[in-house]
Enzyme design. Structure first.
Site, PDB file in Angstrom:
ATOM      1  N   THR A   1       0.839  -1.188   0.000  1.00  0.00           N
ATOM      2  CA  THR A   1       0.000   0.000   0.000  1.00  0.00           C
ATOM      3  C   THR A   1       0.882   1.248   0.000  1.00  0.00           C
ATOM      4  OG1 THR A   1      -1.941   1.033   1.017  1.00  0.00           O
ATOM      5  CG2 THR A   1      -0.289   0.132   2.520  1.00  0.00           C
TER       6      THR A   1
ATOM      7  N   LYS B   1       3.839   1.518  -3.677  1.00  0.00           N
ATOM      8  CA  LYS B   1       3.343   0.719  -4.807  1.00  0.00           C
ATOM      9  C   LYS B   1       4.240   0.784  -6.041  1.00  0.00           C
ATOM     10  CE  LYS B   1      -1.531   0.687  -3.493  1.00  0.00           C
ATOM     11  NZ  LYS B   1      -2.927   0.895  -3.957  1.00  0.00           N
TER      12      LYS B   1
ATOM     13  N   ASP C   1      -5.426  -4.053  -7.582  1.00  0.00           N
ATOM     14  CA  ASP C   1      -6.344  -2.928  -7.380  1.00  0.00           C
ATOM     15  C   ASP C   1      -7.282  -2.808  -8.580  1.00  0.00           C
ATOM     16  OD1 ASP C   1      -5.532  -1.969  -4.884  1.00  0.00           O
ATOM     17  OD2 ASP C   1      -3.931  -0.755  -5.755  1.00  0.00           O
TER      18      ASP C   1
ATOM     19  N   GLY D   1      -4.422  11.711 -10.831  1.00  0.00           N
ATOM     20  CA  GLY D   1      -3.353  11.208  -9.974  1.00  0.00           C
ATOM     21  C   GLY D   1      -3.095   9.728 -10.219  1.00  0.00           C
ATOM     22  N   GLY D   2      -2.410   9.100  -9.258  1.00  0.00           N
ATOM     23  CA  GLY D   2      -2.036   7.701  -9.427  1.00  0.00           C
ATOM     24  C   GLY D   2      -3.218   6.765  -9.609  1.00  0.00           C
ATOM     25  N   ALA D   3      -4.291   6.985  -8.844  1.00  0.00           N
ATOM     26  CA  ALA D   3      -5.461   6.114  -8.954  1.00  0.00           C
ATOM     27  C   ALA D   3      -6.141   6.278 -10.307  1.00  0.00           C
ATOM     28  CB  ALA D   3      -6.448   6.412  -7.827  1.00  0.00           C
TER      29      ALA D   3
ATOM     30  N   ARG E   1      -8.205  19.310 -12.706  1.00  0.00           N
ATOM     31  CA  ARG E   1      -8.027  20.762 -12.570  1.00  0.00           C
ATOM     32  C   ARG E   1      -6.853  21.242 -13.430  1.00  0.00           C
ATOM     33  NH1 ARG E   1      -9.822  19.656  -7.224  1.00  0.00           N
ATOM     34  NH2 ARG E   1     -11.695  20.866  -6.714  1.00  0.00           N
ATOM     35  N   THR E   2      -5.759  20.489 -13.402  1.00  0.00           N
ATOM     36  CA  THR E   2      -4.609  20.803 -14.248  1.00  0.00           C
ATOM     37  C   THR E   2      -4.694  19.952 -15.506  1.00  0.00           C
ATOM     38  OG1 THR E   2      -3.303  21.163 -12.238  1.00  0.00           O
ATOM     39  CG2 THR E   2      -2.091  20.979 -14.314  1.00  0.00           C
TER      40      THR E   2
ATOM     41  N   LYS F   1      -1.706  17.774 -16.711  1.00  0.00           N
ATOM     42  CA  LYS F   1      -1.494  16.491 -16.046  1.00  0.00           C
ATOM     43  C   LYS F   1      -2.410  15.425 -16.639  1.00  0.00           C
ATOM     44  CE  LYS F   1      -0.971  14.514 -11.425  1.00  0.00           C
ATOM     45  NZ  LYS F   1      -1.069  14.758  -9.963  1.00  0.00           N
TER      46      LYS F   1
END
Length: 291
Positions: free
Chosen positions: A68, A72, A108, A134-136, A157-158, A161
């Protein structure tokens, strides 16, 4: 009380923190239900000791590990083999003992897929909106492409990314299935009938009144919504999905099924639907949730 002796196999979790993990509930319940001589324990591992932890677990004849946050990605240089999906995602949450080391998997994402299938949702040919980059969200984007979604709108938002994630996934699978957009551009998404997957930490306890998008017009586009958060039990995102006629789900079943898949890989068994239901109920009881 179960007897533990020299024949008992050990599995565990490495991460930081690990004090509040539900993983022991999953695996020790399965071991008891399936009559297997196995125990599962959490191990607190500092970021600077990941290599030591992986090599030490192998030296100690540990059967398998879950991984976790924040380890990861950090475990990958120290494993013997990497499953193709975990390699594409660049993160693993399950290590399975093999010759001379561990093989890394990302259960996951297979766990999320199985949770959705159990709820009657198939990703194949689905139209998906992902919230976050993000990562998820990155991992879910890879899962969507891997399972053959029709189209994914990746909102963040960005936008730069989101574009980076979209480019990476599209390049990896050789097709333009991921489209990046700024979060406030959701009104440009055409039509309706979408599955939305909420991949940010917005709405996580104790900030239960927060939501990434509050406009009800967005939720009218959805037939279903998944929030990867499971505490609180019902997020504001889920409430808005339901208030606008959609089906809403949280991340507990994903957590359950990622653990089940890990258990199956470690022990080379198949967990029945009945045993999966029992594990999910035990997890709810551990969280103080009725029903």
């Amino acid at each position: 009380m179960r007897e533990i002796d020299g024949k008992t196999r050990v599995c565990g979790l490495i991460g930081n923190p690990v004090e509040h993990t539900l993983s022991p509930v999953i695996h020790n319940t399965l071991a008891q239900r399936m009559g297997q001589d196995l125990v599962y324990v959490p191990f607190l591992v500092e970021e600077s000791r990941v290599e030591d932890a992986v090599k030490g677990a192998y030296a100690l004849n540990v059967l398998g590990l879950n991984v976790t946050v924040p380890h990861k990605s950090a475990v990958l240089p120290w494993v013997k083999e990497i499953d193709p999906l975990a390699e594409k995602i660049g993160a693993a949450n399950t290590l399975v003992r093999c010759e001379d080391g561990f093989r890394a998997y990302n259960t996951d994402m297979t766990g999320l897929h199985r949770a959705m299938l159990s709820d009657g949702i198939r990703l194949e040919q689905e139209k998906v909106i992902l919230l976050g980059a993000g990562g998820a969200a990155r991992a879910v984007a890879f899962l969507c492409a891997h399972t053959g979604v029709e189209k994914v709108y990746l909102l963040n938002r960005t936008v730069e990314k989101a574009q980076t994630v979209a480019d990476e996934v599209n390049r990896s699978f050789g097709r333009e299935c991921i489209c990046s957009m700024a979060l406030d551009e959701y009104d440009r998404i055409p039509g309706g009938g979408y599955l939305a997957i909420q991949c940010t930490s917005v709405g996580l306890h104790p900030h239960v009144d927060d939501v990434v998008i509050a406009d009800e017009a967005f939720y009218e586009k959805l037939h279903s919504g998944y929030d990867l958060i499971y505490k609180p039990w019902e997020t504001r995102f889920m409430k808005l999905v339901r208030e606008n006629g959609g089906q809403a789900y949280n991340g507990l079943k994903m957590l359950c099924y990622q653990g089940i898949h890990a258990y199956e890989l470690w022990n080379r068994v198949t967990v029945s639907d009945e045993d999966a239901d029992t594990v999910l109920q035990k997890m709810k009881e551990a969280m103080g949730i009725d029903g």
